[in-house]
Design a protein around this motif. Structure first.
Motif, PDB file in Angstrom:
ATOM      1  N   ALA A 448       0.825  -1.208   0.000  1.00  0.00           N
ATOM      2  CA  ALA A 448       0.000   0.000   0.000  1.00  0.00           C
ATOM      3  C   ALA A 448       0.860   1.259   0.000  1.00  0.00           C
ATOM      4  O   ALA A 448       0.545   2.246  -0.674  1.00  0.00           O
ATOM      5  CB  ALA A 448      -0.931  -0.003   1.213  1.00  0.00           C
ATOM      6  N   LEU A 451       2.299   1.564  -3.597  1.00  0.00           N
ATOM      7  CA  LEU A 451       1.277   1.826  -4.608  1.00  0.00           C
ATOM      8  C   LEU A 451       0.634   3.194  -4.429  1.00  0.00           C
ATOM      9  O   LEU A 451       0.159   3.789  -5.406  1.00  0.00           O
ATOM     10  CB  LEU A 451       0.230   0.715  -4.570  1.00  0.00           C
ATOM     11  N   SER A 452       0.597   3.705  -3.212  1.00  0.00           N
ATOM     12  CA  SER A 452       0.108   5.070  -3.016  1.00  0.00           C
ATOM     13  C   SER A 452       0.995   6.053  -3.767  1.00  0.00           C
ATOM     14  O   SER A 452       0.507   6.994  -4.412  1.00  0.00           O
ATOM     15  CB  SER A 452       0.092   5.421  -1.520  1.00  0.00           C
ATOM     16  N   LEU A 466      -3.972  -0.614  -5.627  1.00  0.00           N
ATOM     17  CA  LEU A 466      -3.908   0.004  -4.309  1.00  0.00           C
ATOM     18  C   LEU A 466      -5.182  -0.270  -3.515  1.00  0.00           C
ATOM     19  O   LEU A 466      -5.126  -0.581  -2.315  1.00  0.00           O
ATOM     20  CB  LEU A 466      -3.681   1.507  -4.443  1.00  0.00           C
TER      21      LEU A 466
END
Length: 727
Positions: A448, A451-452, A466
């Protein structure tokens, strides 16, 4: 042949300018050994003698980053970084008369007279799979050679292609950013080989797609083709076992890359040489390098020894001794973990200066009498017998770890300090690569974070992956809300029957159930299973996956008998389509045992058989195997064997922490069940301590109202009042 250079952003970097700009005699030595011979090599070799303490240049064309930027960040676009001749032209294969520009590891370059002048590469030894590779190259438009690091993949592919297609253009992009330009150049040629050494570097966001392969294909095989190599470890990320790790997660991005690999005709190269290959090598026994490799070939592969892989690994391990090269060993450890974290681009010298420090401190810091950083870099980059160093690269392009080190046995997980430093400094595309790898490895929190960053950078598909990762990390309501919007946008843009839309609907349905609404999830999966069967077919993996989730949430909604009936039908279909050892078949067997709930002895026997099959097919550390152990522990508790259950949950907590990390919801659940078993075993104070600690750890990770938080509070409320304090 003409001297091969790198053309980047329209400028050719020649020998005088390059050596003058970088100031590294060792860089000149490596490039000379790659691309020159005779007087050129002799002259540059003399310069190297004067600069022998400096870092060795990468013995294959560099993949670009700038010297002072963040880890893996290029100062230029690199969009025109193709291998070219000194005149700026794309070479023909017949001109590439050494294997190193094709990506082959440089072999021991010490000539018999002991001079520093780079010697010719060892004679090419015909491999047993060469006839298979020749047939594939004549027939197919995309051929992939798969094998272990230093198995000889690049040398085999180069020699075979050069013999078959000497007049083909040799189009080699030196990084993912140059792939579109390489495709344009190859597509304009009547005859071309698009050369993708280490194919994994050209997959992912902005990488190779099936549409690109289709656009490149020529009317007749062999006119324009793609020839690639890939390490076995990377190739295995795309087999059925790896797909099973993404159950309940988005498999979209993974499948995009997997679909590219499925277009290839795969030729597998063994690491160890056959008796016939060894006999062919013995015919060149006058070369001392081949003689030495033959002597060690019983334990190691011959190409492996020629590339000095075992010796480099031993040098790394031995360098940690006080007064040795402990700082150099720490720098190498940091570079190895950068690659293991999913970073595919070189790391700058300044970044390695920062990243290596925690590794050194963990092993003793000043007590190890570490050498100065410059000496550490010189040691790490110095070639073993003029083959390769533990680090490959230079000050300008950055450094990567020698790929042989990535498969070293006993490597611990990538540490948190390196991950946190990297994820804040990489480019959005690199963050996507790191996030996808973390997702596949069951590390949702790390995924996370990466992917953020990728989503903020506008990487296509990052928002979808995400959302799934956020759900896997313990925030299913947030995931369902995000996926609802993504599903609507895909329906509007792609239509309701597009596979990407169906994938979004699958994930939306799953996290609807995970958020506490199994009835709604079952309804969504019933509609999805019917729609997927109509669009993709009844036996398609997505149809079977939707049926599995339909059965699961039917059971969770309070109809276990109906769930068992659905699972029994699904198991029969999966056995027919996928075979008994497929991970999804094992998952269906587990769910069927759970919902059918035969008498306890029979259930125990079935789970024991399933555990044996899972350990045989997947290994003891696979998440599916750990899930079977979870079911065994739960049934032991149901049967009243509370001490056995407590021991089983304690062991499972340790293994899930090691495999998935302490923050994974599955790890948190195992801790809660361990506490429940402790309470049932008349150990309420131990249970209270464990529950209090687990609730404290889980509260910032899981969204409010998560079922694990509710269970923790319920278990705490059910404990007897705390007794008097004991000292």
């Amino acid at each position: 042949m003409p001297v091969l250079l790198v053309r980047e952003n329209g400028r050719v970097r020649g020998w005088p300018a390059y050596v003058g700009a970088v100031g590294l005699g060792a860089a000149a030595l490596a490039l000379a050994s790659l691309w020159t011979s005779g007087a050129w090599a002799t002259g540059i070799g003399a310069a190297v003698t004067a600069f022998s303490g400096l870092a060795a240049e990468r013995l294959q064309p560099p993949r670009g980053t700038g010297p002072g930027g963040a880890a893996g960040t290029a100062t230029g676009t690199g969009a025109d970084a193709l291998l070219r001749t000194a005149a700026g032209r794309i070479p023909l294969l017949r001109q590439v008369d050494r294997p190193e520009p094709a990506g082959a590891h440089h072999a021991d370059g010490h000539p018999a007279d002991g001079s520093r002048t780079p010697a010719a590469p060892p004679a090419y030894i015909r491999r047993d799979v060469e006839p298979q590779l020749r047939d594939a190259l004549r027939r197919a438009g995309f051929v992939l050679v798969v094998g272990e690091s230093t198995a000889g993949k690049s040398r085999l592919a180069h020699e075979t292609a050069r013999a078959l297609f000497p007049r083909h253009a040799f189009v080699r992009p030196l990084g993912r950013a140059a792939l579109p330009q390489a495709l344009r150049v190859a597509g304009k040629r009547r005859r071309a080989v698009l050369w993708l050494d280490d194919l994994e570097e050209f997959l992912g966001a902005g990488g190779l797609t099936t549409a690109m392969l289709t656009a490149l294909s020529a009317p007749a095989p062999g006119r324009r083709l793609v020839l690639a190599t890939m390490r076995t470890q990377e190739f295995r990320r795309f087999d059925a076992r790896e797909e099973s790790r993404l159950t309940g997660s988005d498999r979209d991005a993974w499948r995009t890359q997997r679909d590219v690999l499925r277009q290839a005709e795969v030729v597998r190269l063994a690491r160890h040489w056959s008796p016939e290959e060894r006999r062919r090598a013995a015919a060149h026994g006058q070369d001392p390098r081949i003689r030495a490799a033959l002597r060690a070939g019983d334990r190691f592969g011959i190409a492996e020894v020629l590339a000095a892989g075992p010796e480099l690994l031993a040098a790394w391990h031995n360098a940690w001794t006080p007064g040795g090269n402990p700082r150099g060993a720490a720098v190498v450890a940091a570079a190895v973990d950068c690659r293991r974290a999913g970073l595919r681009t070189p790391v700058s010298r300044d970044r390695l200066r920062e990243l290596h420090r925690p590794y050194l401190l963990e092993r003793g810091g000043g007590d190890l009498q570490p050498e100065p950083f410059d000496d550490a870099m010189n040691w790490a980059c110095t070639a073993v017998y003029a083959t390769s160093g533990l680090l490959i690269g230079n000050y300008t392009q950055g450094y990567t770890a020698f790929d042989y080190l990535l498969g070293a046995p006993g490597l611990p997980p990538v540490p948190e300090h390196l991950w946190q430093t990297l994820v804040t400094r990489v480019t959005p595309t690199e963050a996507y690569d790191m996030g996808l790898l973390a997702h596949q490895e069951g590390r949702p929190r790390r995924a996370a974070e990466a992917l953020s960053r990728a989503r903020l950078g506008g990487v296509p598909g990052a928002d979808f992956l995400l959302a799934i990762t956020v759900g896997d990390a313990g925030r299913p309501r947030r995931a369902a809300a995000d996926l609802a919007g993504i599903t609507r946008r895909r329906e509007d843009r792609l239509g309701p029957a597009h596979p990407d839309t169906l994938a979004a609907r699958h994930q939306l349905a799953f996290f609807t159930g995970e958020a506490g609404n199994p009835h709604a999830a079952a309804g969504r999966f019933a509609a999805l299973a019917a729609h997927t069967a109509a669009v993709l077919g009844a036996d398609h993996p997505d149809t079977l996956a939707a049926r599995h989730e339909l059965a699961y949430f039917t059971g969770e909604a309070g109809a276990p008998a109906e769930a068992a009936r659905q699972l029994a039908r699904l198991l029969a279909d999966r056995l027919r389509v996928q075979g008994p050892d497929d991970p999804q078949v094992l998952a269906t067997r587990r769910s069927l045992i759970w919902y059918r709930a035969d008498e306890p002895a029979r259930t125990q026997q079935q789970l024991a058989e399933l555990l044996a099959d899972a350990e045989r097919c997947l290994g003891p550390g696979d998440p599916h195997t750990l899930a079977v152990r979870s079911s065994l522990a739960a049934f032991a508790a149901r049967a009243g064997r509370t001490a056995e259950a407590a021991a089983a949950w304690e062991s499972l907590v340790a293994d899930r922490t090691r495999v998935m990390g302490p923050d994974h919801p599955h790890t948190i659940y195992a801790r809660l069940e361990w506490a429940r078993a402790l309470a049932s075993s008349d150990r309420p104070e131990q249970a209270r301590t464990l529950l209090t600690r687990t609730l404290r750890d889980a509260r910032p990770l899981l969204e409010p109202g998560h079922r694990h938080l509710r269970l923790a509070r319920e278990l705490l409320a059910g404990l007897p009042p705390a007794g008097p304090h004991r000292t």
